[in-house]
Design an enzyme around this catalytic site. Structure first.
Site, PDB file in Angstrom:
ATOM      1  CB  SER A  70      -0.904   0.025   1.233  1.00 36.25           C
ATOM      2  OG  SER A  70      -1.605  -1.190   1.367  1.00 36.25           O
TER       3      SER A  70
HETATM    4  N1  SAH Z   1      -0.908  -4.867   4.053  1.00 31.29           N
HETATM    5  C1  SAH Z   1      -0.232  -5.168   2.826  1.00 31.29           C
HETATM    6  C2  SAH Z   1      -1.084  -4.849   1.626  1.00 31.29           C
HETATM    7  C3  SAH Z   1      -1.022  -5.949   0.625  1.00 31.29           C
HETATM    8  S1  SAH Z   1      -2.252  -5.916  -0.654  1.00 31.29           S
HETATM    9  C4  SAH Z   1       1.132  -4.474   2.775  1.00 31.29           C
HETATM   10  O1  SAH Z   1       1.414  -3.661   3.651  1.00 31.29           O
HETATM   11  O2  SAH Z   1       1.914  -4.775   1.883  1.00 31.29           O
HETATM   12  C5  SAH Z   1      -3.547  -6.875   0.075  1.00 31.29           C
HETATM   13  C6  SAH Z   1      -3.257  -8.316   0.424  1.00 31.29           C
HETATM   14  O3  SAH Z   1      -4.483  -8.899   0.850  1.00 31.29           O
HETATM   15  C7  SAH Z   1      -2.745  -9.194  -0.717  1.00 31.29           C
HETATM   16  O4  SAH Z   1      -1.534  -9.774  -0.356  1.00 31.29           O
HETATM   17  C8  SAH Z   1      -3.851 -10.242  -0.880  1.00 31.29           C
HETATM   18  O5  SAH Z   1      -3.365 -11.520  -1.256  1.00 31.29           O
HETATM   19  C9  SAH Z   1      -4.475 -10.264   0.503  1.00 31.29           C
HETATM   20  N2  SAH Z   1      -5.839 -10.771   0.592  1.00 31.29           N
HETATM   21  C10 SAH Z   1      -6.874 -10.590  -0.266  1.00 31.29           C
HETATM   22  N3  SAH Z   1      -7.975 -11.227   0.161  1.00 31.29           N
HETATM   23  C11 SAH Z   1      -7.631 -11.847   1.334  1.00 31.29           C
HETATM   24  C12 SAH Z   1      -8.319 -12.694   2.257  1.00 31.29           C
HETATM   25  N4  SAH Z   1      -9.611 -13.052   2.071  1.00 31.29           N
HETATM   26  N5  SAH Z   1      -7.660 -13.140   3.330  1.00 31.29           N
HETATM   27  C13 SAH Z   1      -6.353 -12.817   3.542  1.00 31.29           C
HETATM   28  N6  SAH Z   1      -5.637 -12.028   2.703  1.00 31.29           N
HETATM   29  C14 SAH Z   1      -6.273 -11.558   1.610  1.00 31.29           C
END
Ligand code: SAH
Length: 220
Positions: A70
């Site tokens: 993000s």
């Molecule tokens: N907090 C992260 C943001 C990553 S993008 C950072 O700081 O880098 C969002 C993430 O959510 C992705 O890795 C995706 O695989 C995950 N995601 C999407 N749906 C999800 C679910 N149902 N349960 C767990 N993770 C999920």
């Protein structure tokens, strides 16, 4: 960890991080605790080496598998919203991704629990948390739609992938007085919302427009 990571040379230097924290302050992040953490968490370790020189720009960056780390402003804003009234002791994050948001939270709250549905990302962040000695983060490979019932209730919940509506399960795992911060809505028209669980229900407010990857069901 290789020497590049430890020395923090060039674009990954302390000075570059300072500049990012200042920019976020100018952009409206008010909480000094959050800006201070942004100053110290080495974001360049959470992106691919090829992108390390861009790690302290205020932009989202790809982390592989179609996912993104993000934007620092959004990480800071969500963190600020989560801790603004009272510092939660126990926080759940859905969507570990690169692990950056979890590392920011781990510098502020005693216990961080984070769930990721993609094995490759889950494993990469596990190595990073270990190398950085972030021992107050517990993580699991799982579907965030189910939350983490064995550790509930949480005083704070943060979603870093956007569902179309918040799963009821996550409200149920929120302590009374606890806050849930999440991007909500279909791709392109999401808004960041804050929900507060009260004695007789859940109150909500919208904060601003955001753009997140969608929350998906099941493992990958
Ligand atoms: N907090 C992260 C943001 C990553 S993008 C950072 O700081 O880098 C969002 C993430 O959510 C992705 O890795 C995706 O695989 C995950 N995601 C999407 N749906 C999800 C679910 N149902 N349960 C767990 N993770 C999920």
């Amino acid at each position: 960890m290789n020497p590049r990571n430890v020395s923090g040379i060039g674009m990954t230097s302390q000075r570059t991080r300072e500049r990012l924290a200042r920019r976020l302050g100018d952009a409206g992040i008010r909480d000094a605790r959050v800006l201070n953490v942004i100053r110290h968490v080495p974001r360049h370790l959470f992106v691919d080496e090829a992108l390390a020189s861009r790690a302290y720009e205020d932009t989202a960056l790809p982390i592989g598998h179609g996912q993104t780390i993000s934007q620092p402003f959004v990480v800071a804003r969500m963190t600020e919203l989560l801790i603004e009234h009272r510092l939660p002791q126990k926080v759940l994050e859905v969507g570990t991704g690169s692990g950056y948001q979890a590392a920011v939270l781990a510098a502020l709250v005693p216990q961080v629990f984070t769930i990721e549905r993609m094995r490759a990302l889950h494993e990469r962040s596990r190595r990073l948390f270990r190398d950085l000695r972030l021992h107050n983060i517990r993580q699991r490979l799982g579907d965030g739609y189910a939350g983490w019932p064995a550790e509930a209730p949480f005083e704070g919940v943060v979603l870093t992938a956007a569902p179309e509506t918040i799963p009821q399960t996550l409200f149920e795992q929120l302590a009374e007085g606890g806050r849930l911060v999440a991007p909500v809505g279909p791709p392109g028209v999401q808004e960041l919302r804050v929900y507060v669980r009260t004695a007789d229900g859940v109150e909500q407010r919208a904060v601003e427009r955001v753009s997140f990857v969608p929350m998906r069901e099941g493992l990958e």
